[in-house]
Motif scaffolding. Structure first.
Motif, PDB file in Angstrom:
ATOM      1  N   ILE A   1       2.038   1.369  -4.154  1.00 57.56           N
ATOM      2  CA  ILE A   1       1.134   1.558  -5.291  1.00 57.56           C
ATOM      3  C   ILE A   1       0.663   3.009  -5.353  1.00 57.56           C
ATOM      4  O   ILE A   1       0.108   3.534  -4.399  1.00 57.56           O
ATOM      5  N   ILE A   2       0.934   3.643  -6.483  1.00 54.84           N
ATOM      6  CA  ILE A   2       0.596   5.054  -6.640  1.00 54.84           C
ATOM      7  C   ILE A   2      -0.667   5.229  -7.476  1.00 54.84           C
ATOM      8  O   ILE A   2      -1.402   6.182  -7.307  1.00 54.84           O
ATOM      9  N   PHE A   3      -0.928   4.294  -8.381  1.00 57.25           N
ATOM     10  CA  PHE A   3      -2.005   4.502  -9.351  1.00 57.25           C
ATOM     11  C   PHE A   3      -3.217   3.602  -9.112  1.00 57.25           C
ATOM     12  O   PHE A   3      -3.102   2.547  -8.506  1.00 57.25           O
ATOM     13  N   PRO A   4      -4.377   4.051  -9.622  1.00 57.54           N
ATOM     14  CA  PRO A   4      -5.618   3.299  -9.358  1.00 57.54           C
ATOM     15  C   PRO A   4      -5.790   1.992 -10.139  1.00 57.54           C
ATOM     16  O   PRO A   4      -6.568   1.161  -9.698  1.00 57.54           O
ATOM     17  N   THR A   5      -5.117   1.816 -11.266  1.00 60.17           N
ATOM     18  CA  THR A   5      -5.277   0.527 -11.960  1.00 60.17           C
ATOM     19  C   THR A   5      -3.920  -0.159 -12.138  1.00 60.17           C
ATOM     20  O   THR A   5      -2.871   0.488 -12.135  1.00 60.17           O
TER      21      THR A   5
ATOM     22  N   ASP B   1       0.828  -1.213   0.000  1.00 59.61           N
ATOM     23  CA  ASP B   1       0.000   0.000   0.000  1.00 59.61           C
ATOM     24  C   ASP B   1       0.858   1.258   0.000  1.00 59.61           C
ATOM     25  O   ASP B   1       0.394   2.336  -0.347  1.00 59.61           O
TER      26      ASP B   1
ATOM     27  N   GLU C   1      -1.817   1.155 -15.123  1.00 58.40           N
ATOM     28  CA  GLU C   1      -1.178   2.451 -14.901  1.00 58.40           C
ATOM     29  C   GLU C   1      -0.005   2.336 -13.930  1.00 58.40           C
ATOM     30  O   GLU C   1       1.016   2.989 -14.087  1.00 58.40           O
ATOM     31  N   GLU C   2      -0.174   1.474 -12.927  1.00 56.22           N
ATOM     32  CA  GLU C   2       0.883   1.282 -11.947  1.00 56.22           C
ATOM     33  C   GLU C   2       2.147   0.722 -12.603  1.00 56.22           C
ATOM     34  O   GLU C   2       3.260   1.170 -12.337  1.00 56.22           O
TER      35      GLU C   2
ATOM     36  N   HIS D   1      -6.837  -1.011  -5.640  1.00 61.92           N
ATOM     37  CA  HIS D   1      -7.331  -1.072  -4.249  1.00 61.92           C
ATOM     38  C   HIS D   1      -8.177  -2.311  -3.988  1.00 61.92           C
ATOM     39  O   HIS D   1      -8.367  -2.693  -2.848  1.00 61.92           O
TER      40      HIS D   1
END
Lengths: 208, 246
Positions: free
Chosen positions: B95-99, B92, B102-103, B140
């Motif tokens: 991870i910077i991105f929502p998908t 946690d 993208e990460e 998430h």
């Protein structure tokens, strides 16, 4: 965590981010140009149809995300009810609801990277002046990613409070929440640094 | 995407020292590491995570030098990108991105790859891990083990010659841990892993044991781990938990 992404792929996902953001901006300006509750009501209904067109599951997820708005709407209704400006209160409520719901719709159906690309295009003039806009682009991503994460931390803190108290937590969790947010910021800074940070990497912004 | 295993890859620590607020937390440490798999063990507060951060270039040493495959990872951040990747203890925090897509894409774009190149590399790494269906998944919504695997893919896709793993299995159930270990065993890059669990070092060449920021033991994995475990059991009977630092 509250999700800002859609649980399902919808027709709106296939529209270019720039177009969606452009239309949203125009619609928002239009919403602020009118005081007519009938037009604003029709607009809010139109936005509701937009959610419905993306399917029941999407609409439910969208409604869940808009739910936190209710205290504001109640406050507006109370204020205008007390001051006797009912029509203005209805107009304001409908406008706020329609505008926020529309923005939320665009957020839910647009990938964050597409959103950042639009920002990069809009910020191009600043790059020509020699300023690096990469930090600003990444900041947008971070705000969208971490707003729900910090809300969740607040929830955990209030649980930790309630586990040892009969009363509801109040201002007492503000300081620890701020400390947690700063701690999170440290971790994100590390995560960014580990993968190059916001180094002005040549051509990265413009490529593709 | 597989990184080339270079026999000349060397991690060199020369008289390395790290202090926080004037208090020494690590070193002085002088080590040469070339093994494909090196483990770092030690108690909480022994300086393991500080060492990992310094090796990955997230933190500059207070004194001394770190050289990893020819560069200083704290000073040459651009060079560090394809030399060393780090997996944090808590995905946690990473991870910077929502998908997922993208990460994984982020690091590649940071390396200056074009959008098309990055997309192809994302497909390649997801295919290699048989996780192509994760592409559009929301980060998430993943389980802790799945998040850790996304972080691992996001690091591997950048093709680093070294990967630093900081207690990658903490909080994971045994089955998840074994699956992740299997994925890690296939990594061609050199690995420097911190762990509290002697079993997670199966197949490791060398183990370094830190105590109070200093080198306590260093050698072939099996004998060092055996002595480490015995010492931990011995200390487990004592009560140094009551001792306050400072």
């Amino acid at each position: 965590m509250i999700s800002l992404t859609s649980p399902v792929e919808t027709w709106a996902h296939r529209w270019p981010a720039g177009l969606k953001l452009g239309l949203m901006s125009l619609a928002t300006v239009a919403l602020f140009a009118t005081e007519d509750p009938a037009i604003l009501g029709a607009s809010a209904f139109g936005v509701a149809l937009l959610y419905a067109s993306a399917g029941a599951r999407f609409a439910r997820a969208g409604a869940r995300q808009l739910w936190p708005l209710w205290p504001f709407l109640v406050l507006i209704a109370l204020w205008h009810g007390l001051s006797g400006q009912v029509a203005a209160g209805v107009a304001l409520t409908l406008r706020l609801l329609a505008a926020v719901a529309l923005a939320n719709f665009v957020t839910m159906t647009t990938r964050l990277s597409a959103m950042i690309e639009v920002a990069a295009v809009l910020l191009a003039p600043f790059r020509r002046l020699g300023l690096s806009t990469r930090a600003l682009e990444i900041s947008i991503a971070l705000v969208i990613r971490f707003t729900p994460a910090i809300a969740r931390k607040g929830g955990l803190l209030s649980e930790a409070w309630r586990a040892r108290s009969r009363r509801r937590p109040g201002w007492q969790i503000v300081m620890p929440l701020a400390a947690l947010a700063i701690d999170d910021a440290d971790h994100v800074a590390d995560a960014l640094k580990a993968r190059g940070g916001v180094l002005p990497i040549p051509d990265t912004d413009q490529k593709g | 995407m597989a990184p080339v295993d270079r026999p000349d890859d060397l991690l060199r620590l020369e008289d390395l020292r790290v202090a926080h607020d004037g208090c020494d937390v690590l070193g002085p440490l002088t080590l040469d590491i070339t093994a494909r798999r090196t483990g770092i063990v030690g108690r909480n507060g022994s300086g393991k995570t500080t060492l990992a951060r310094v090796v990955a270039g997230l933190q500059a040493p207070t004194a001394g030098r770190v050289t990893i495959s020819g560069i200083d990872p704290a000073k040459d951040r651009r060079g560090a990108l394809d030399r060393v990747g780090i997996l944090f203890q808590n995905p946690d925090h990473q991870i910077i991105f929502p998908t997922v897509e993208e990460e994984i894409t982020f690091g590649l774009r940071q390396q200056g790859r074009s959008k098309a190149e990055a997309a192809a590399a994302v497909t390649a790494i997801l295919t290699r891990f048989d996780k192509l269906h994760w592409r559009a998944a929301a980060t998430h919504s993943l389980s802790q083990g799945q998040k850790q695997l996304v972080c691992l893919m996001a690091v591997l896709v950048m093709g680093p010659r070294w990967i630093v793993l900081d207690e990658p299995f903490s909080g994971l159930d045994i089955a998840t841990r074994l699956q992740l270990m299997r994925h890690m065993a296939r990594i061609e890059a050199r690995i420097l892993m911190i762990s509290h669990d002697p079993e997670s070092f199966a197949g490791y060449d060398r183990v370094i044991w830190l105590e109070g920021g200093a080198l306590r033991e260093d050698g072939p994995a099996a004998p060092v781990l055996a002595r480490f475990t015995a010492q931990m059991r011995h200390w487990g009977d004592a009560d140094d938990l009551s001792h306050l630092a400072g």
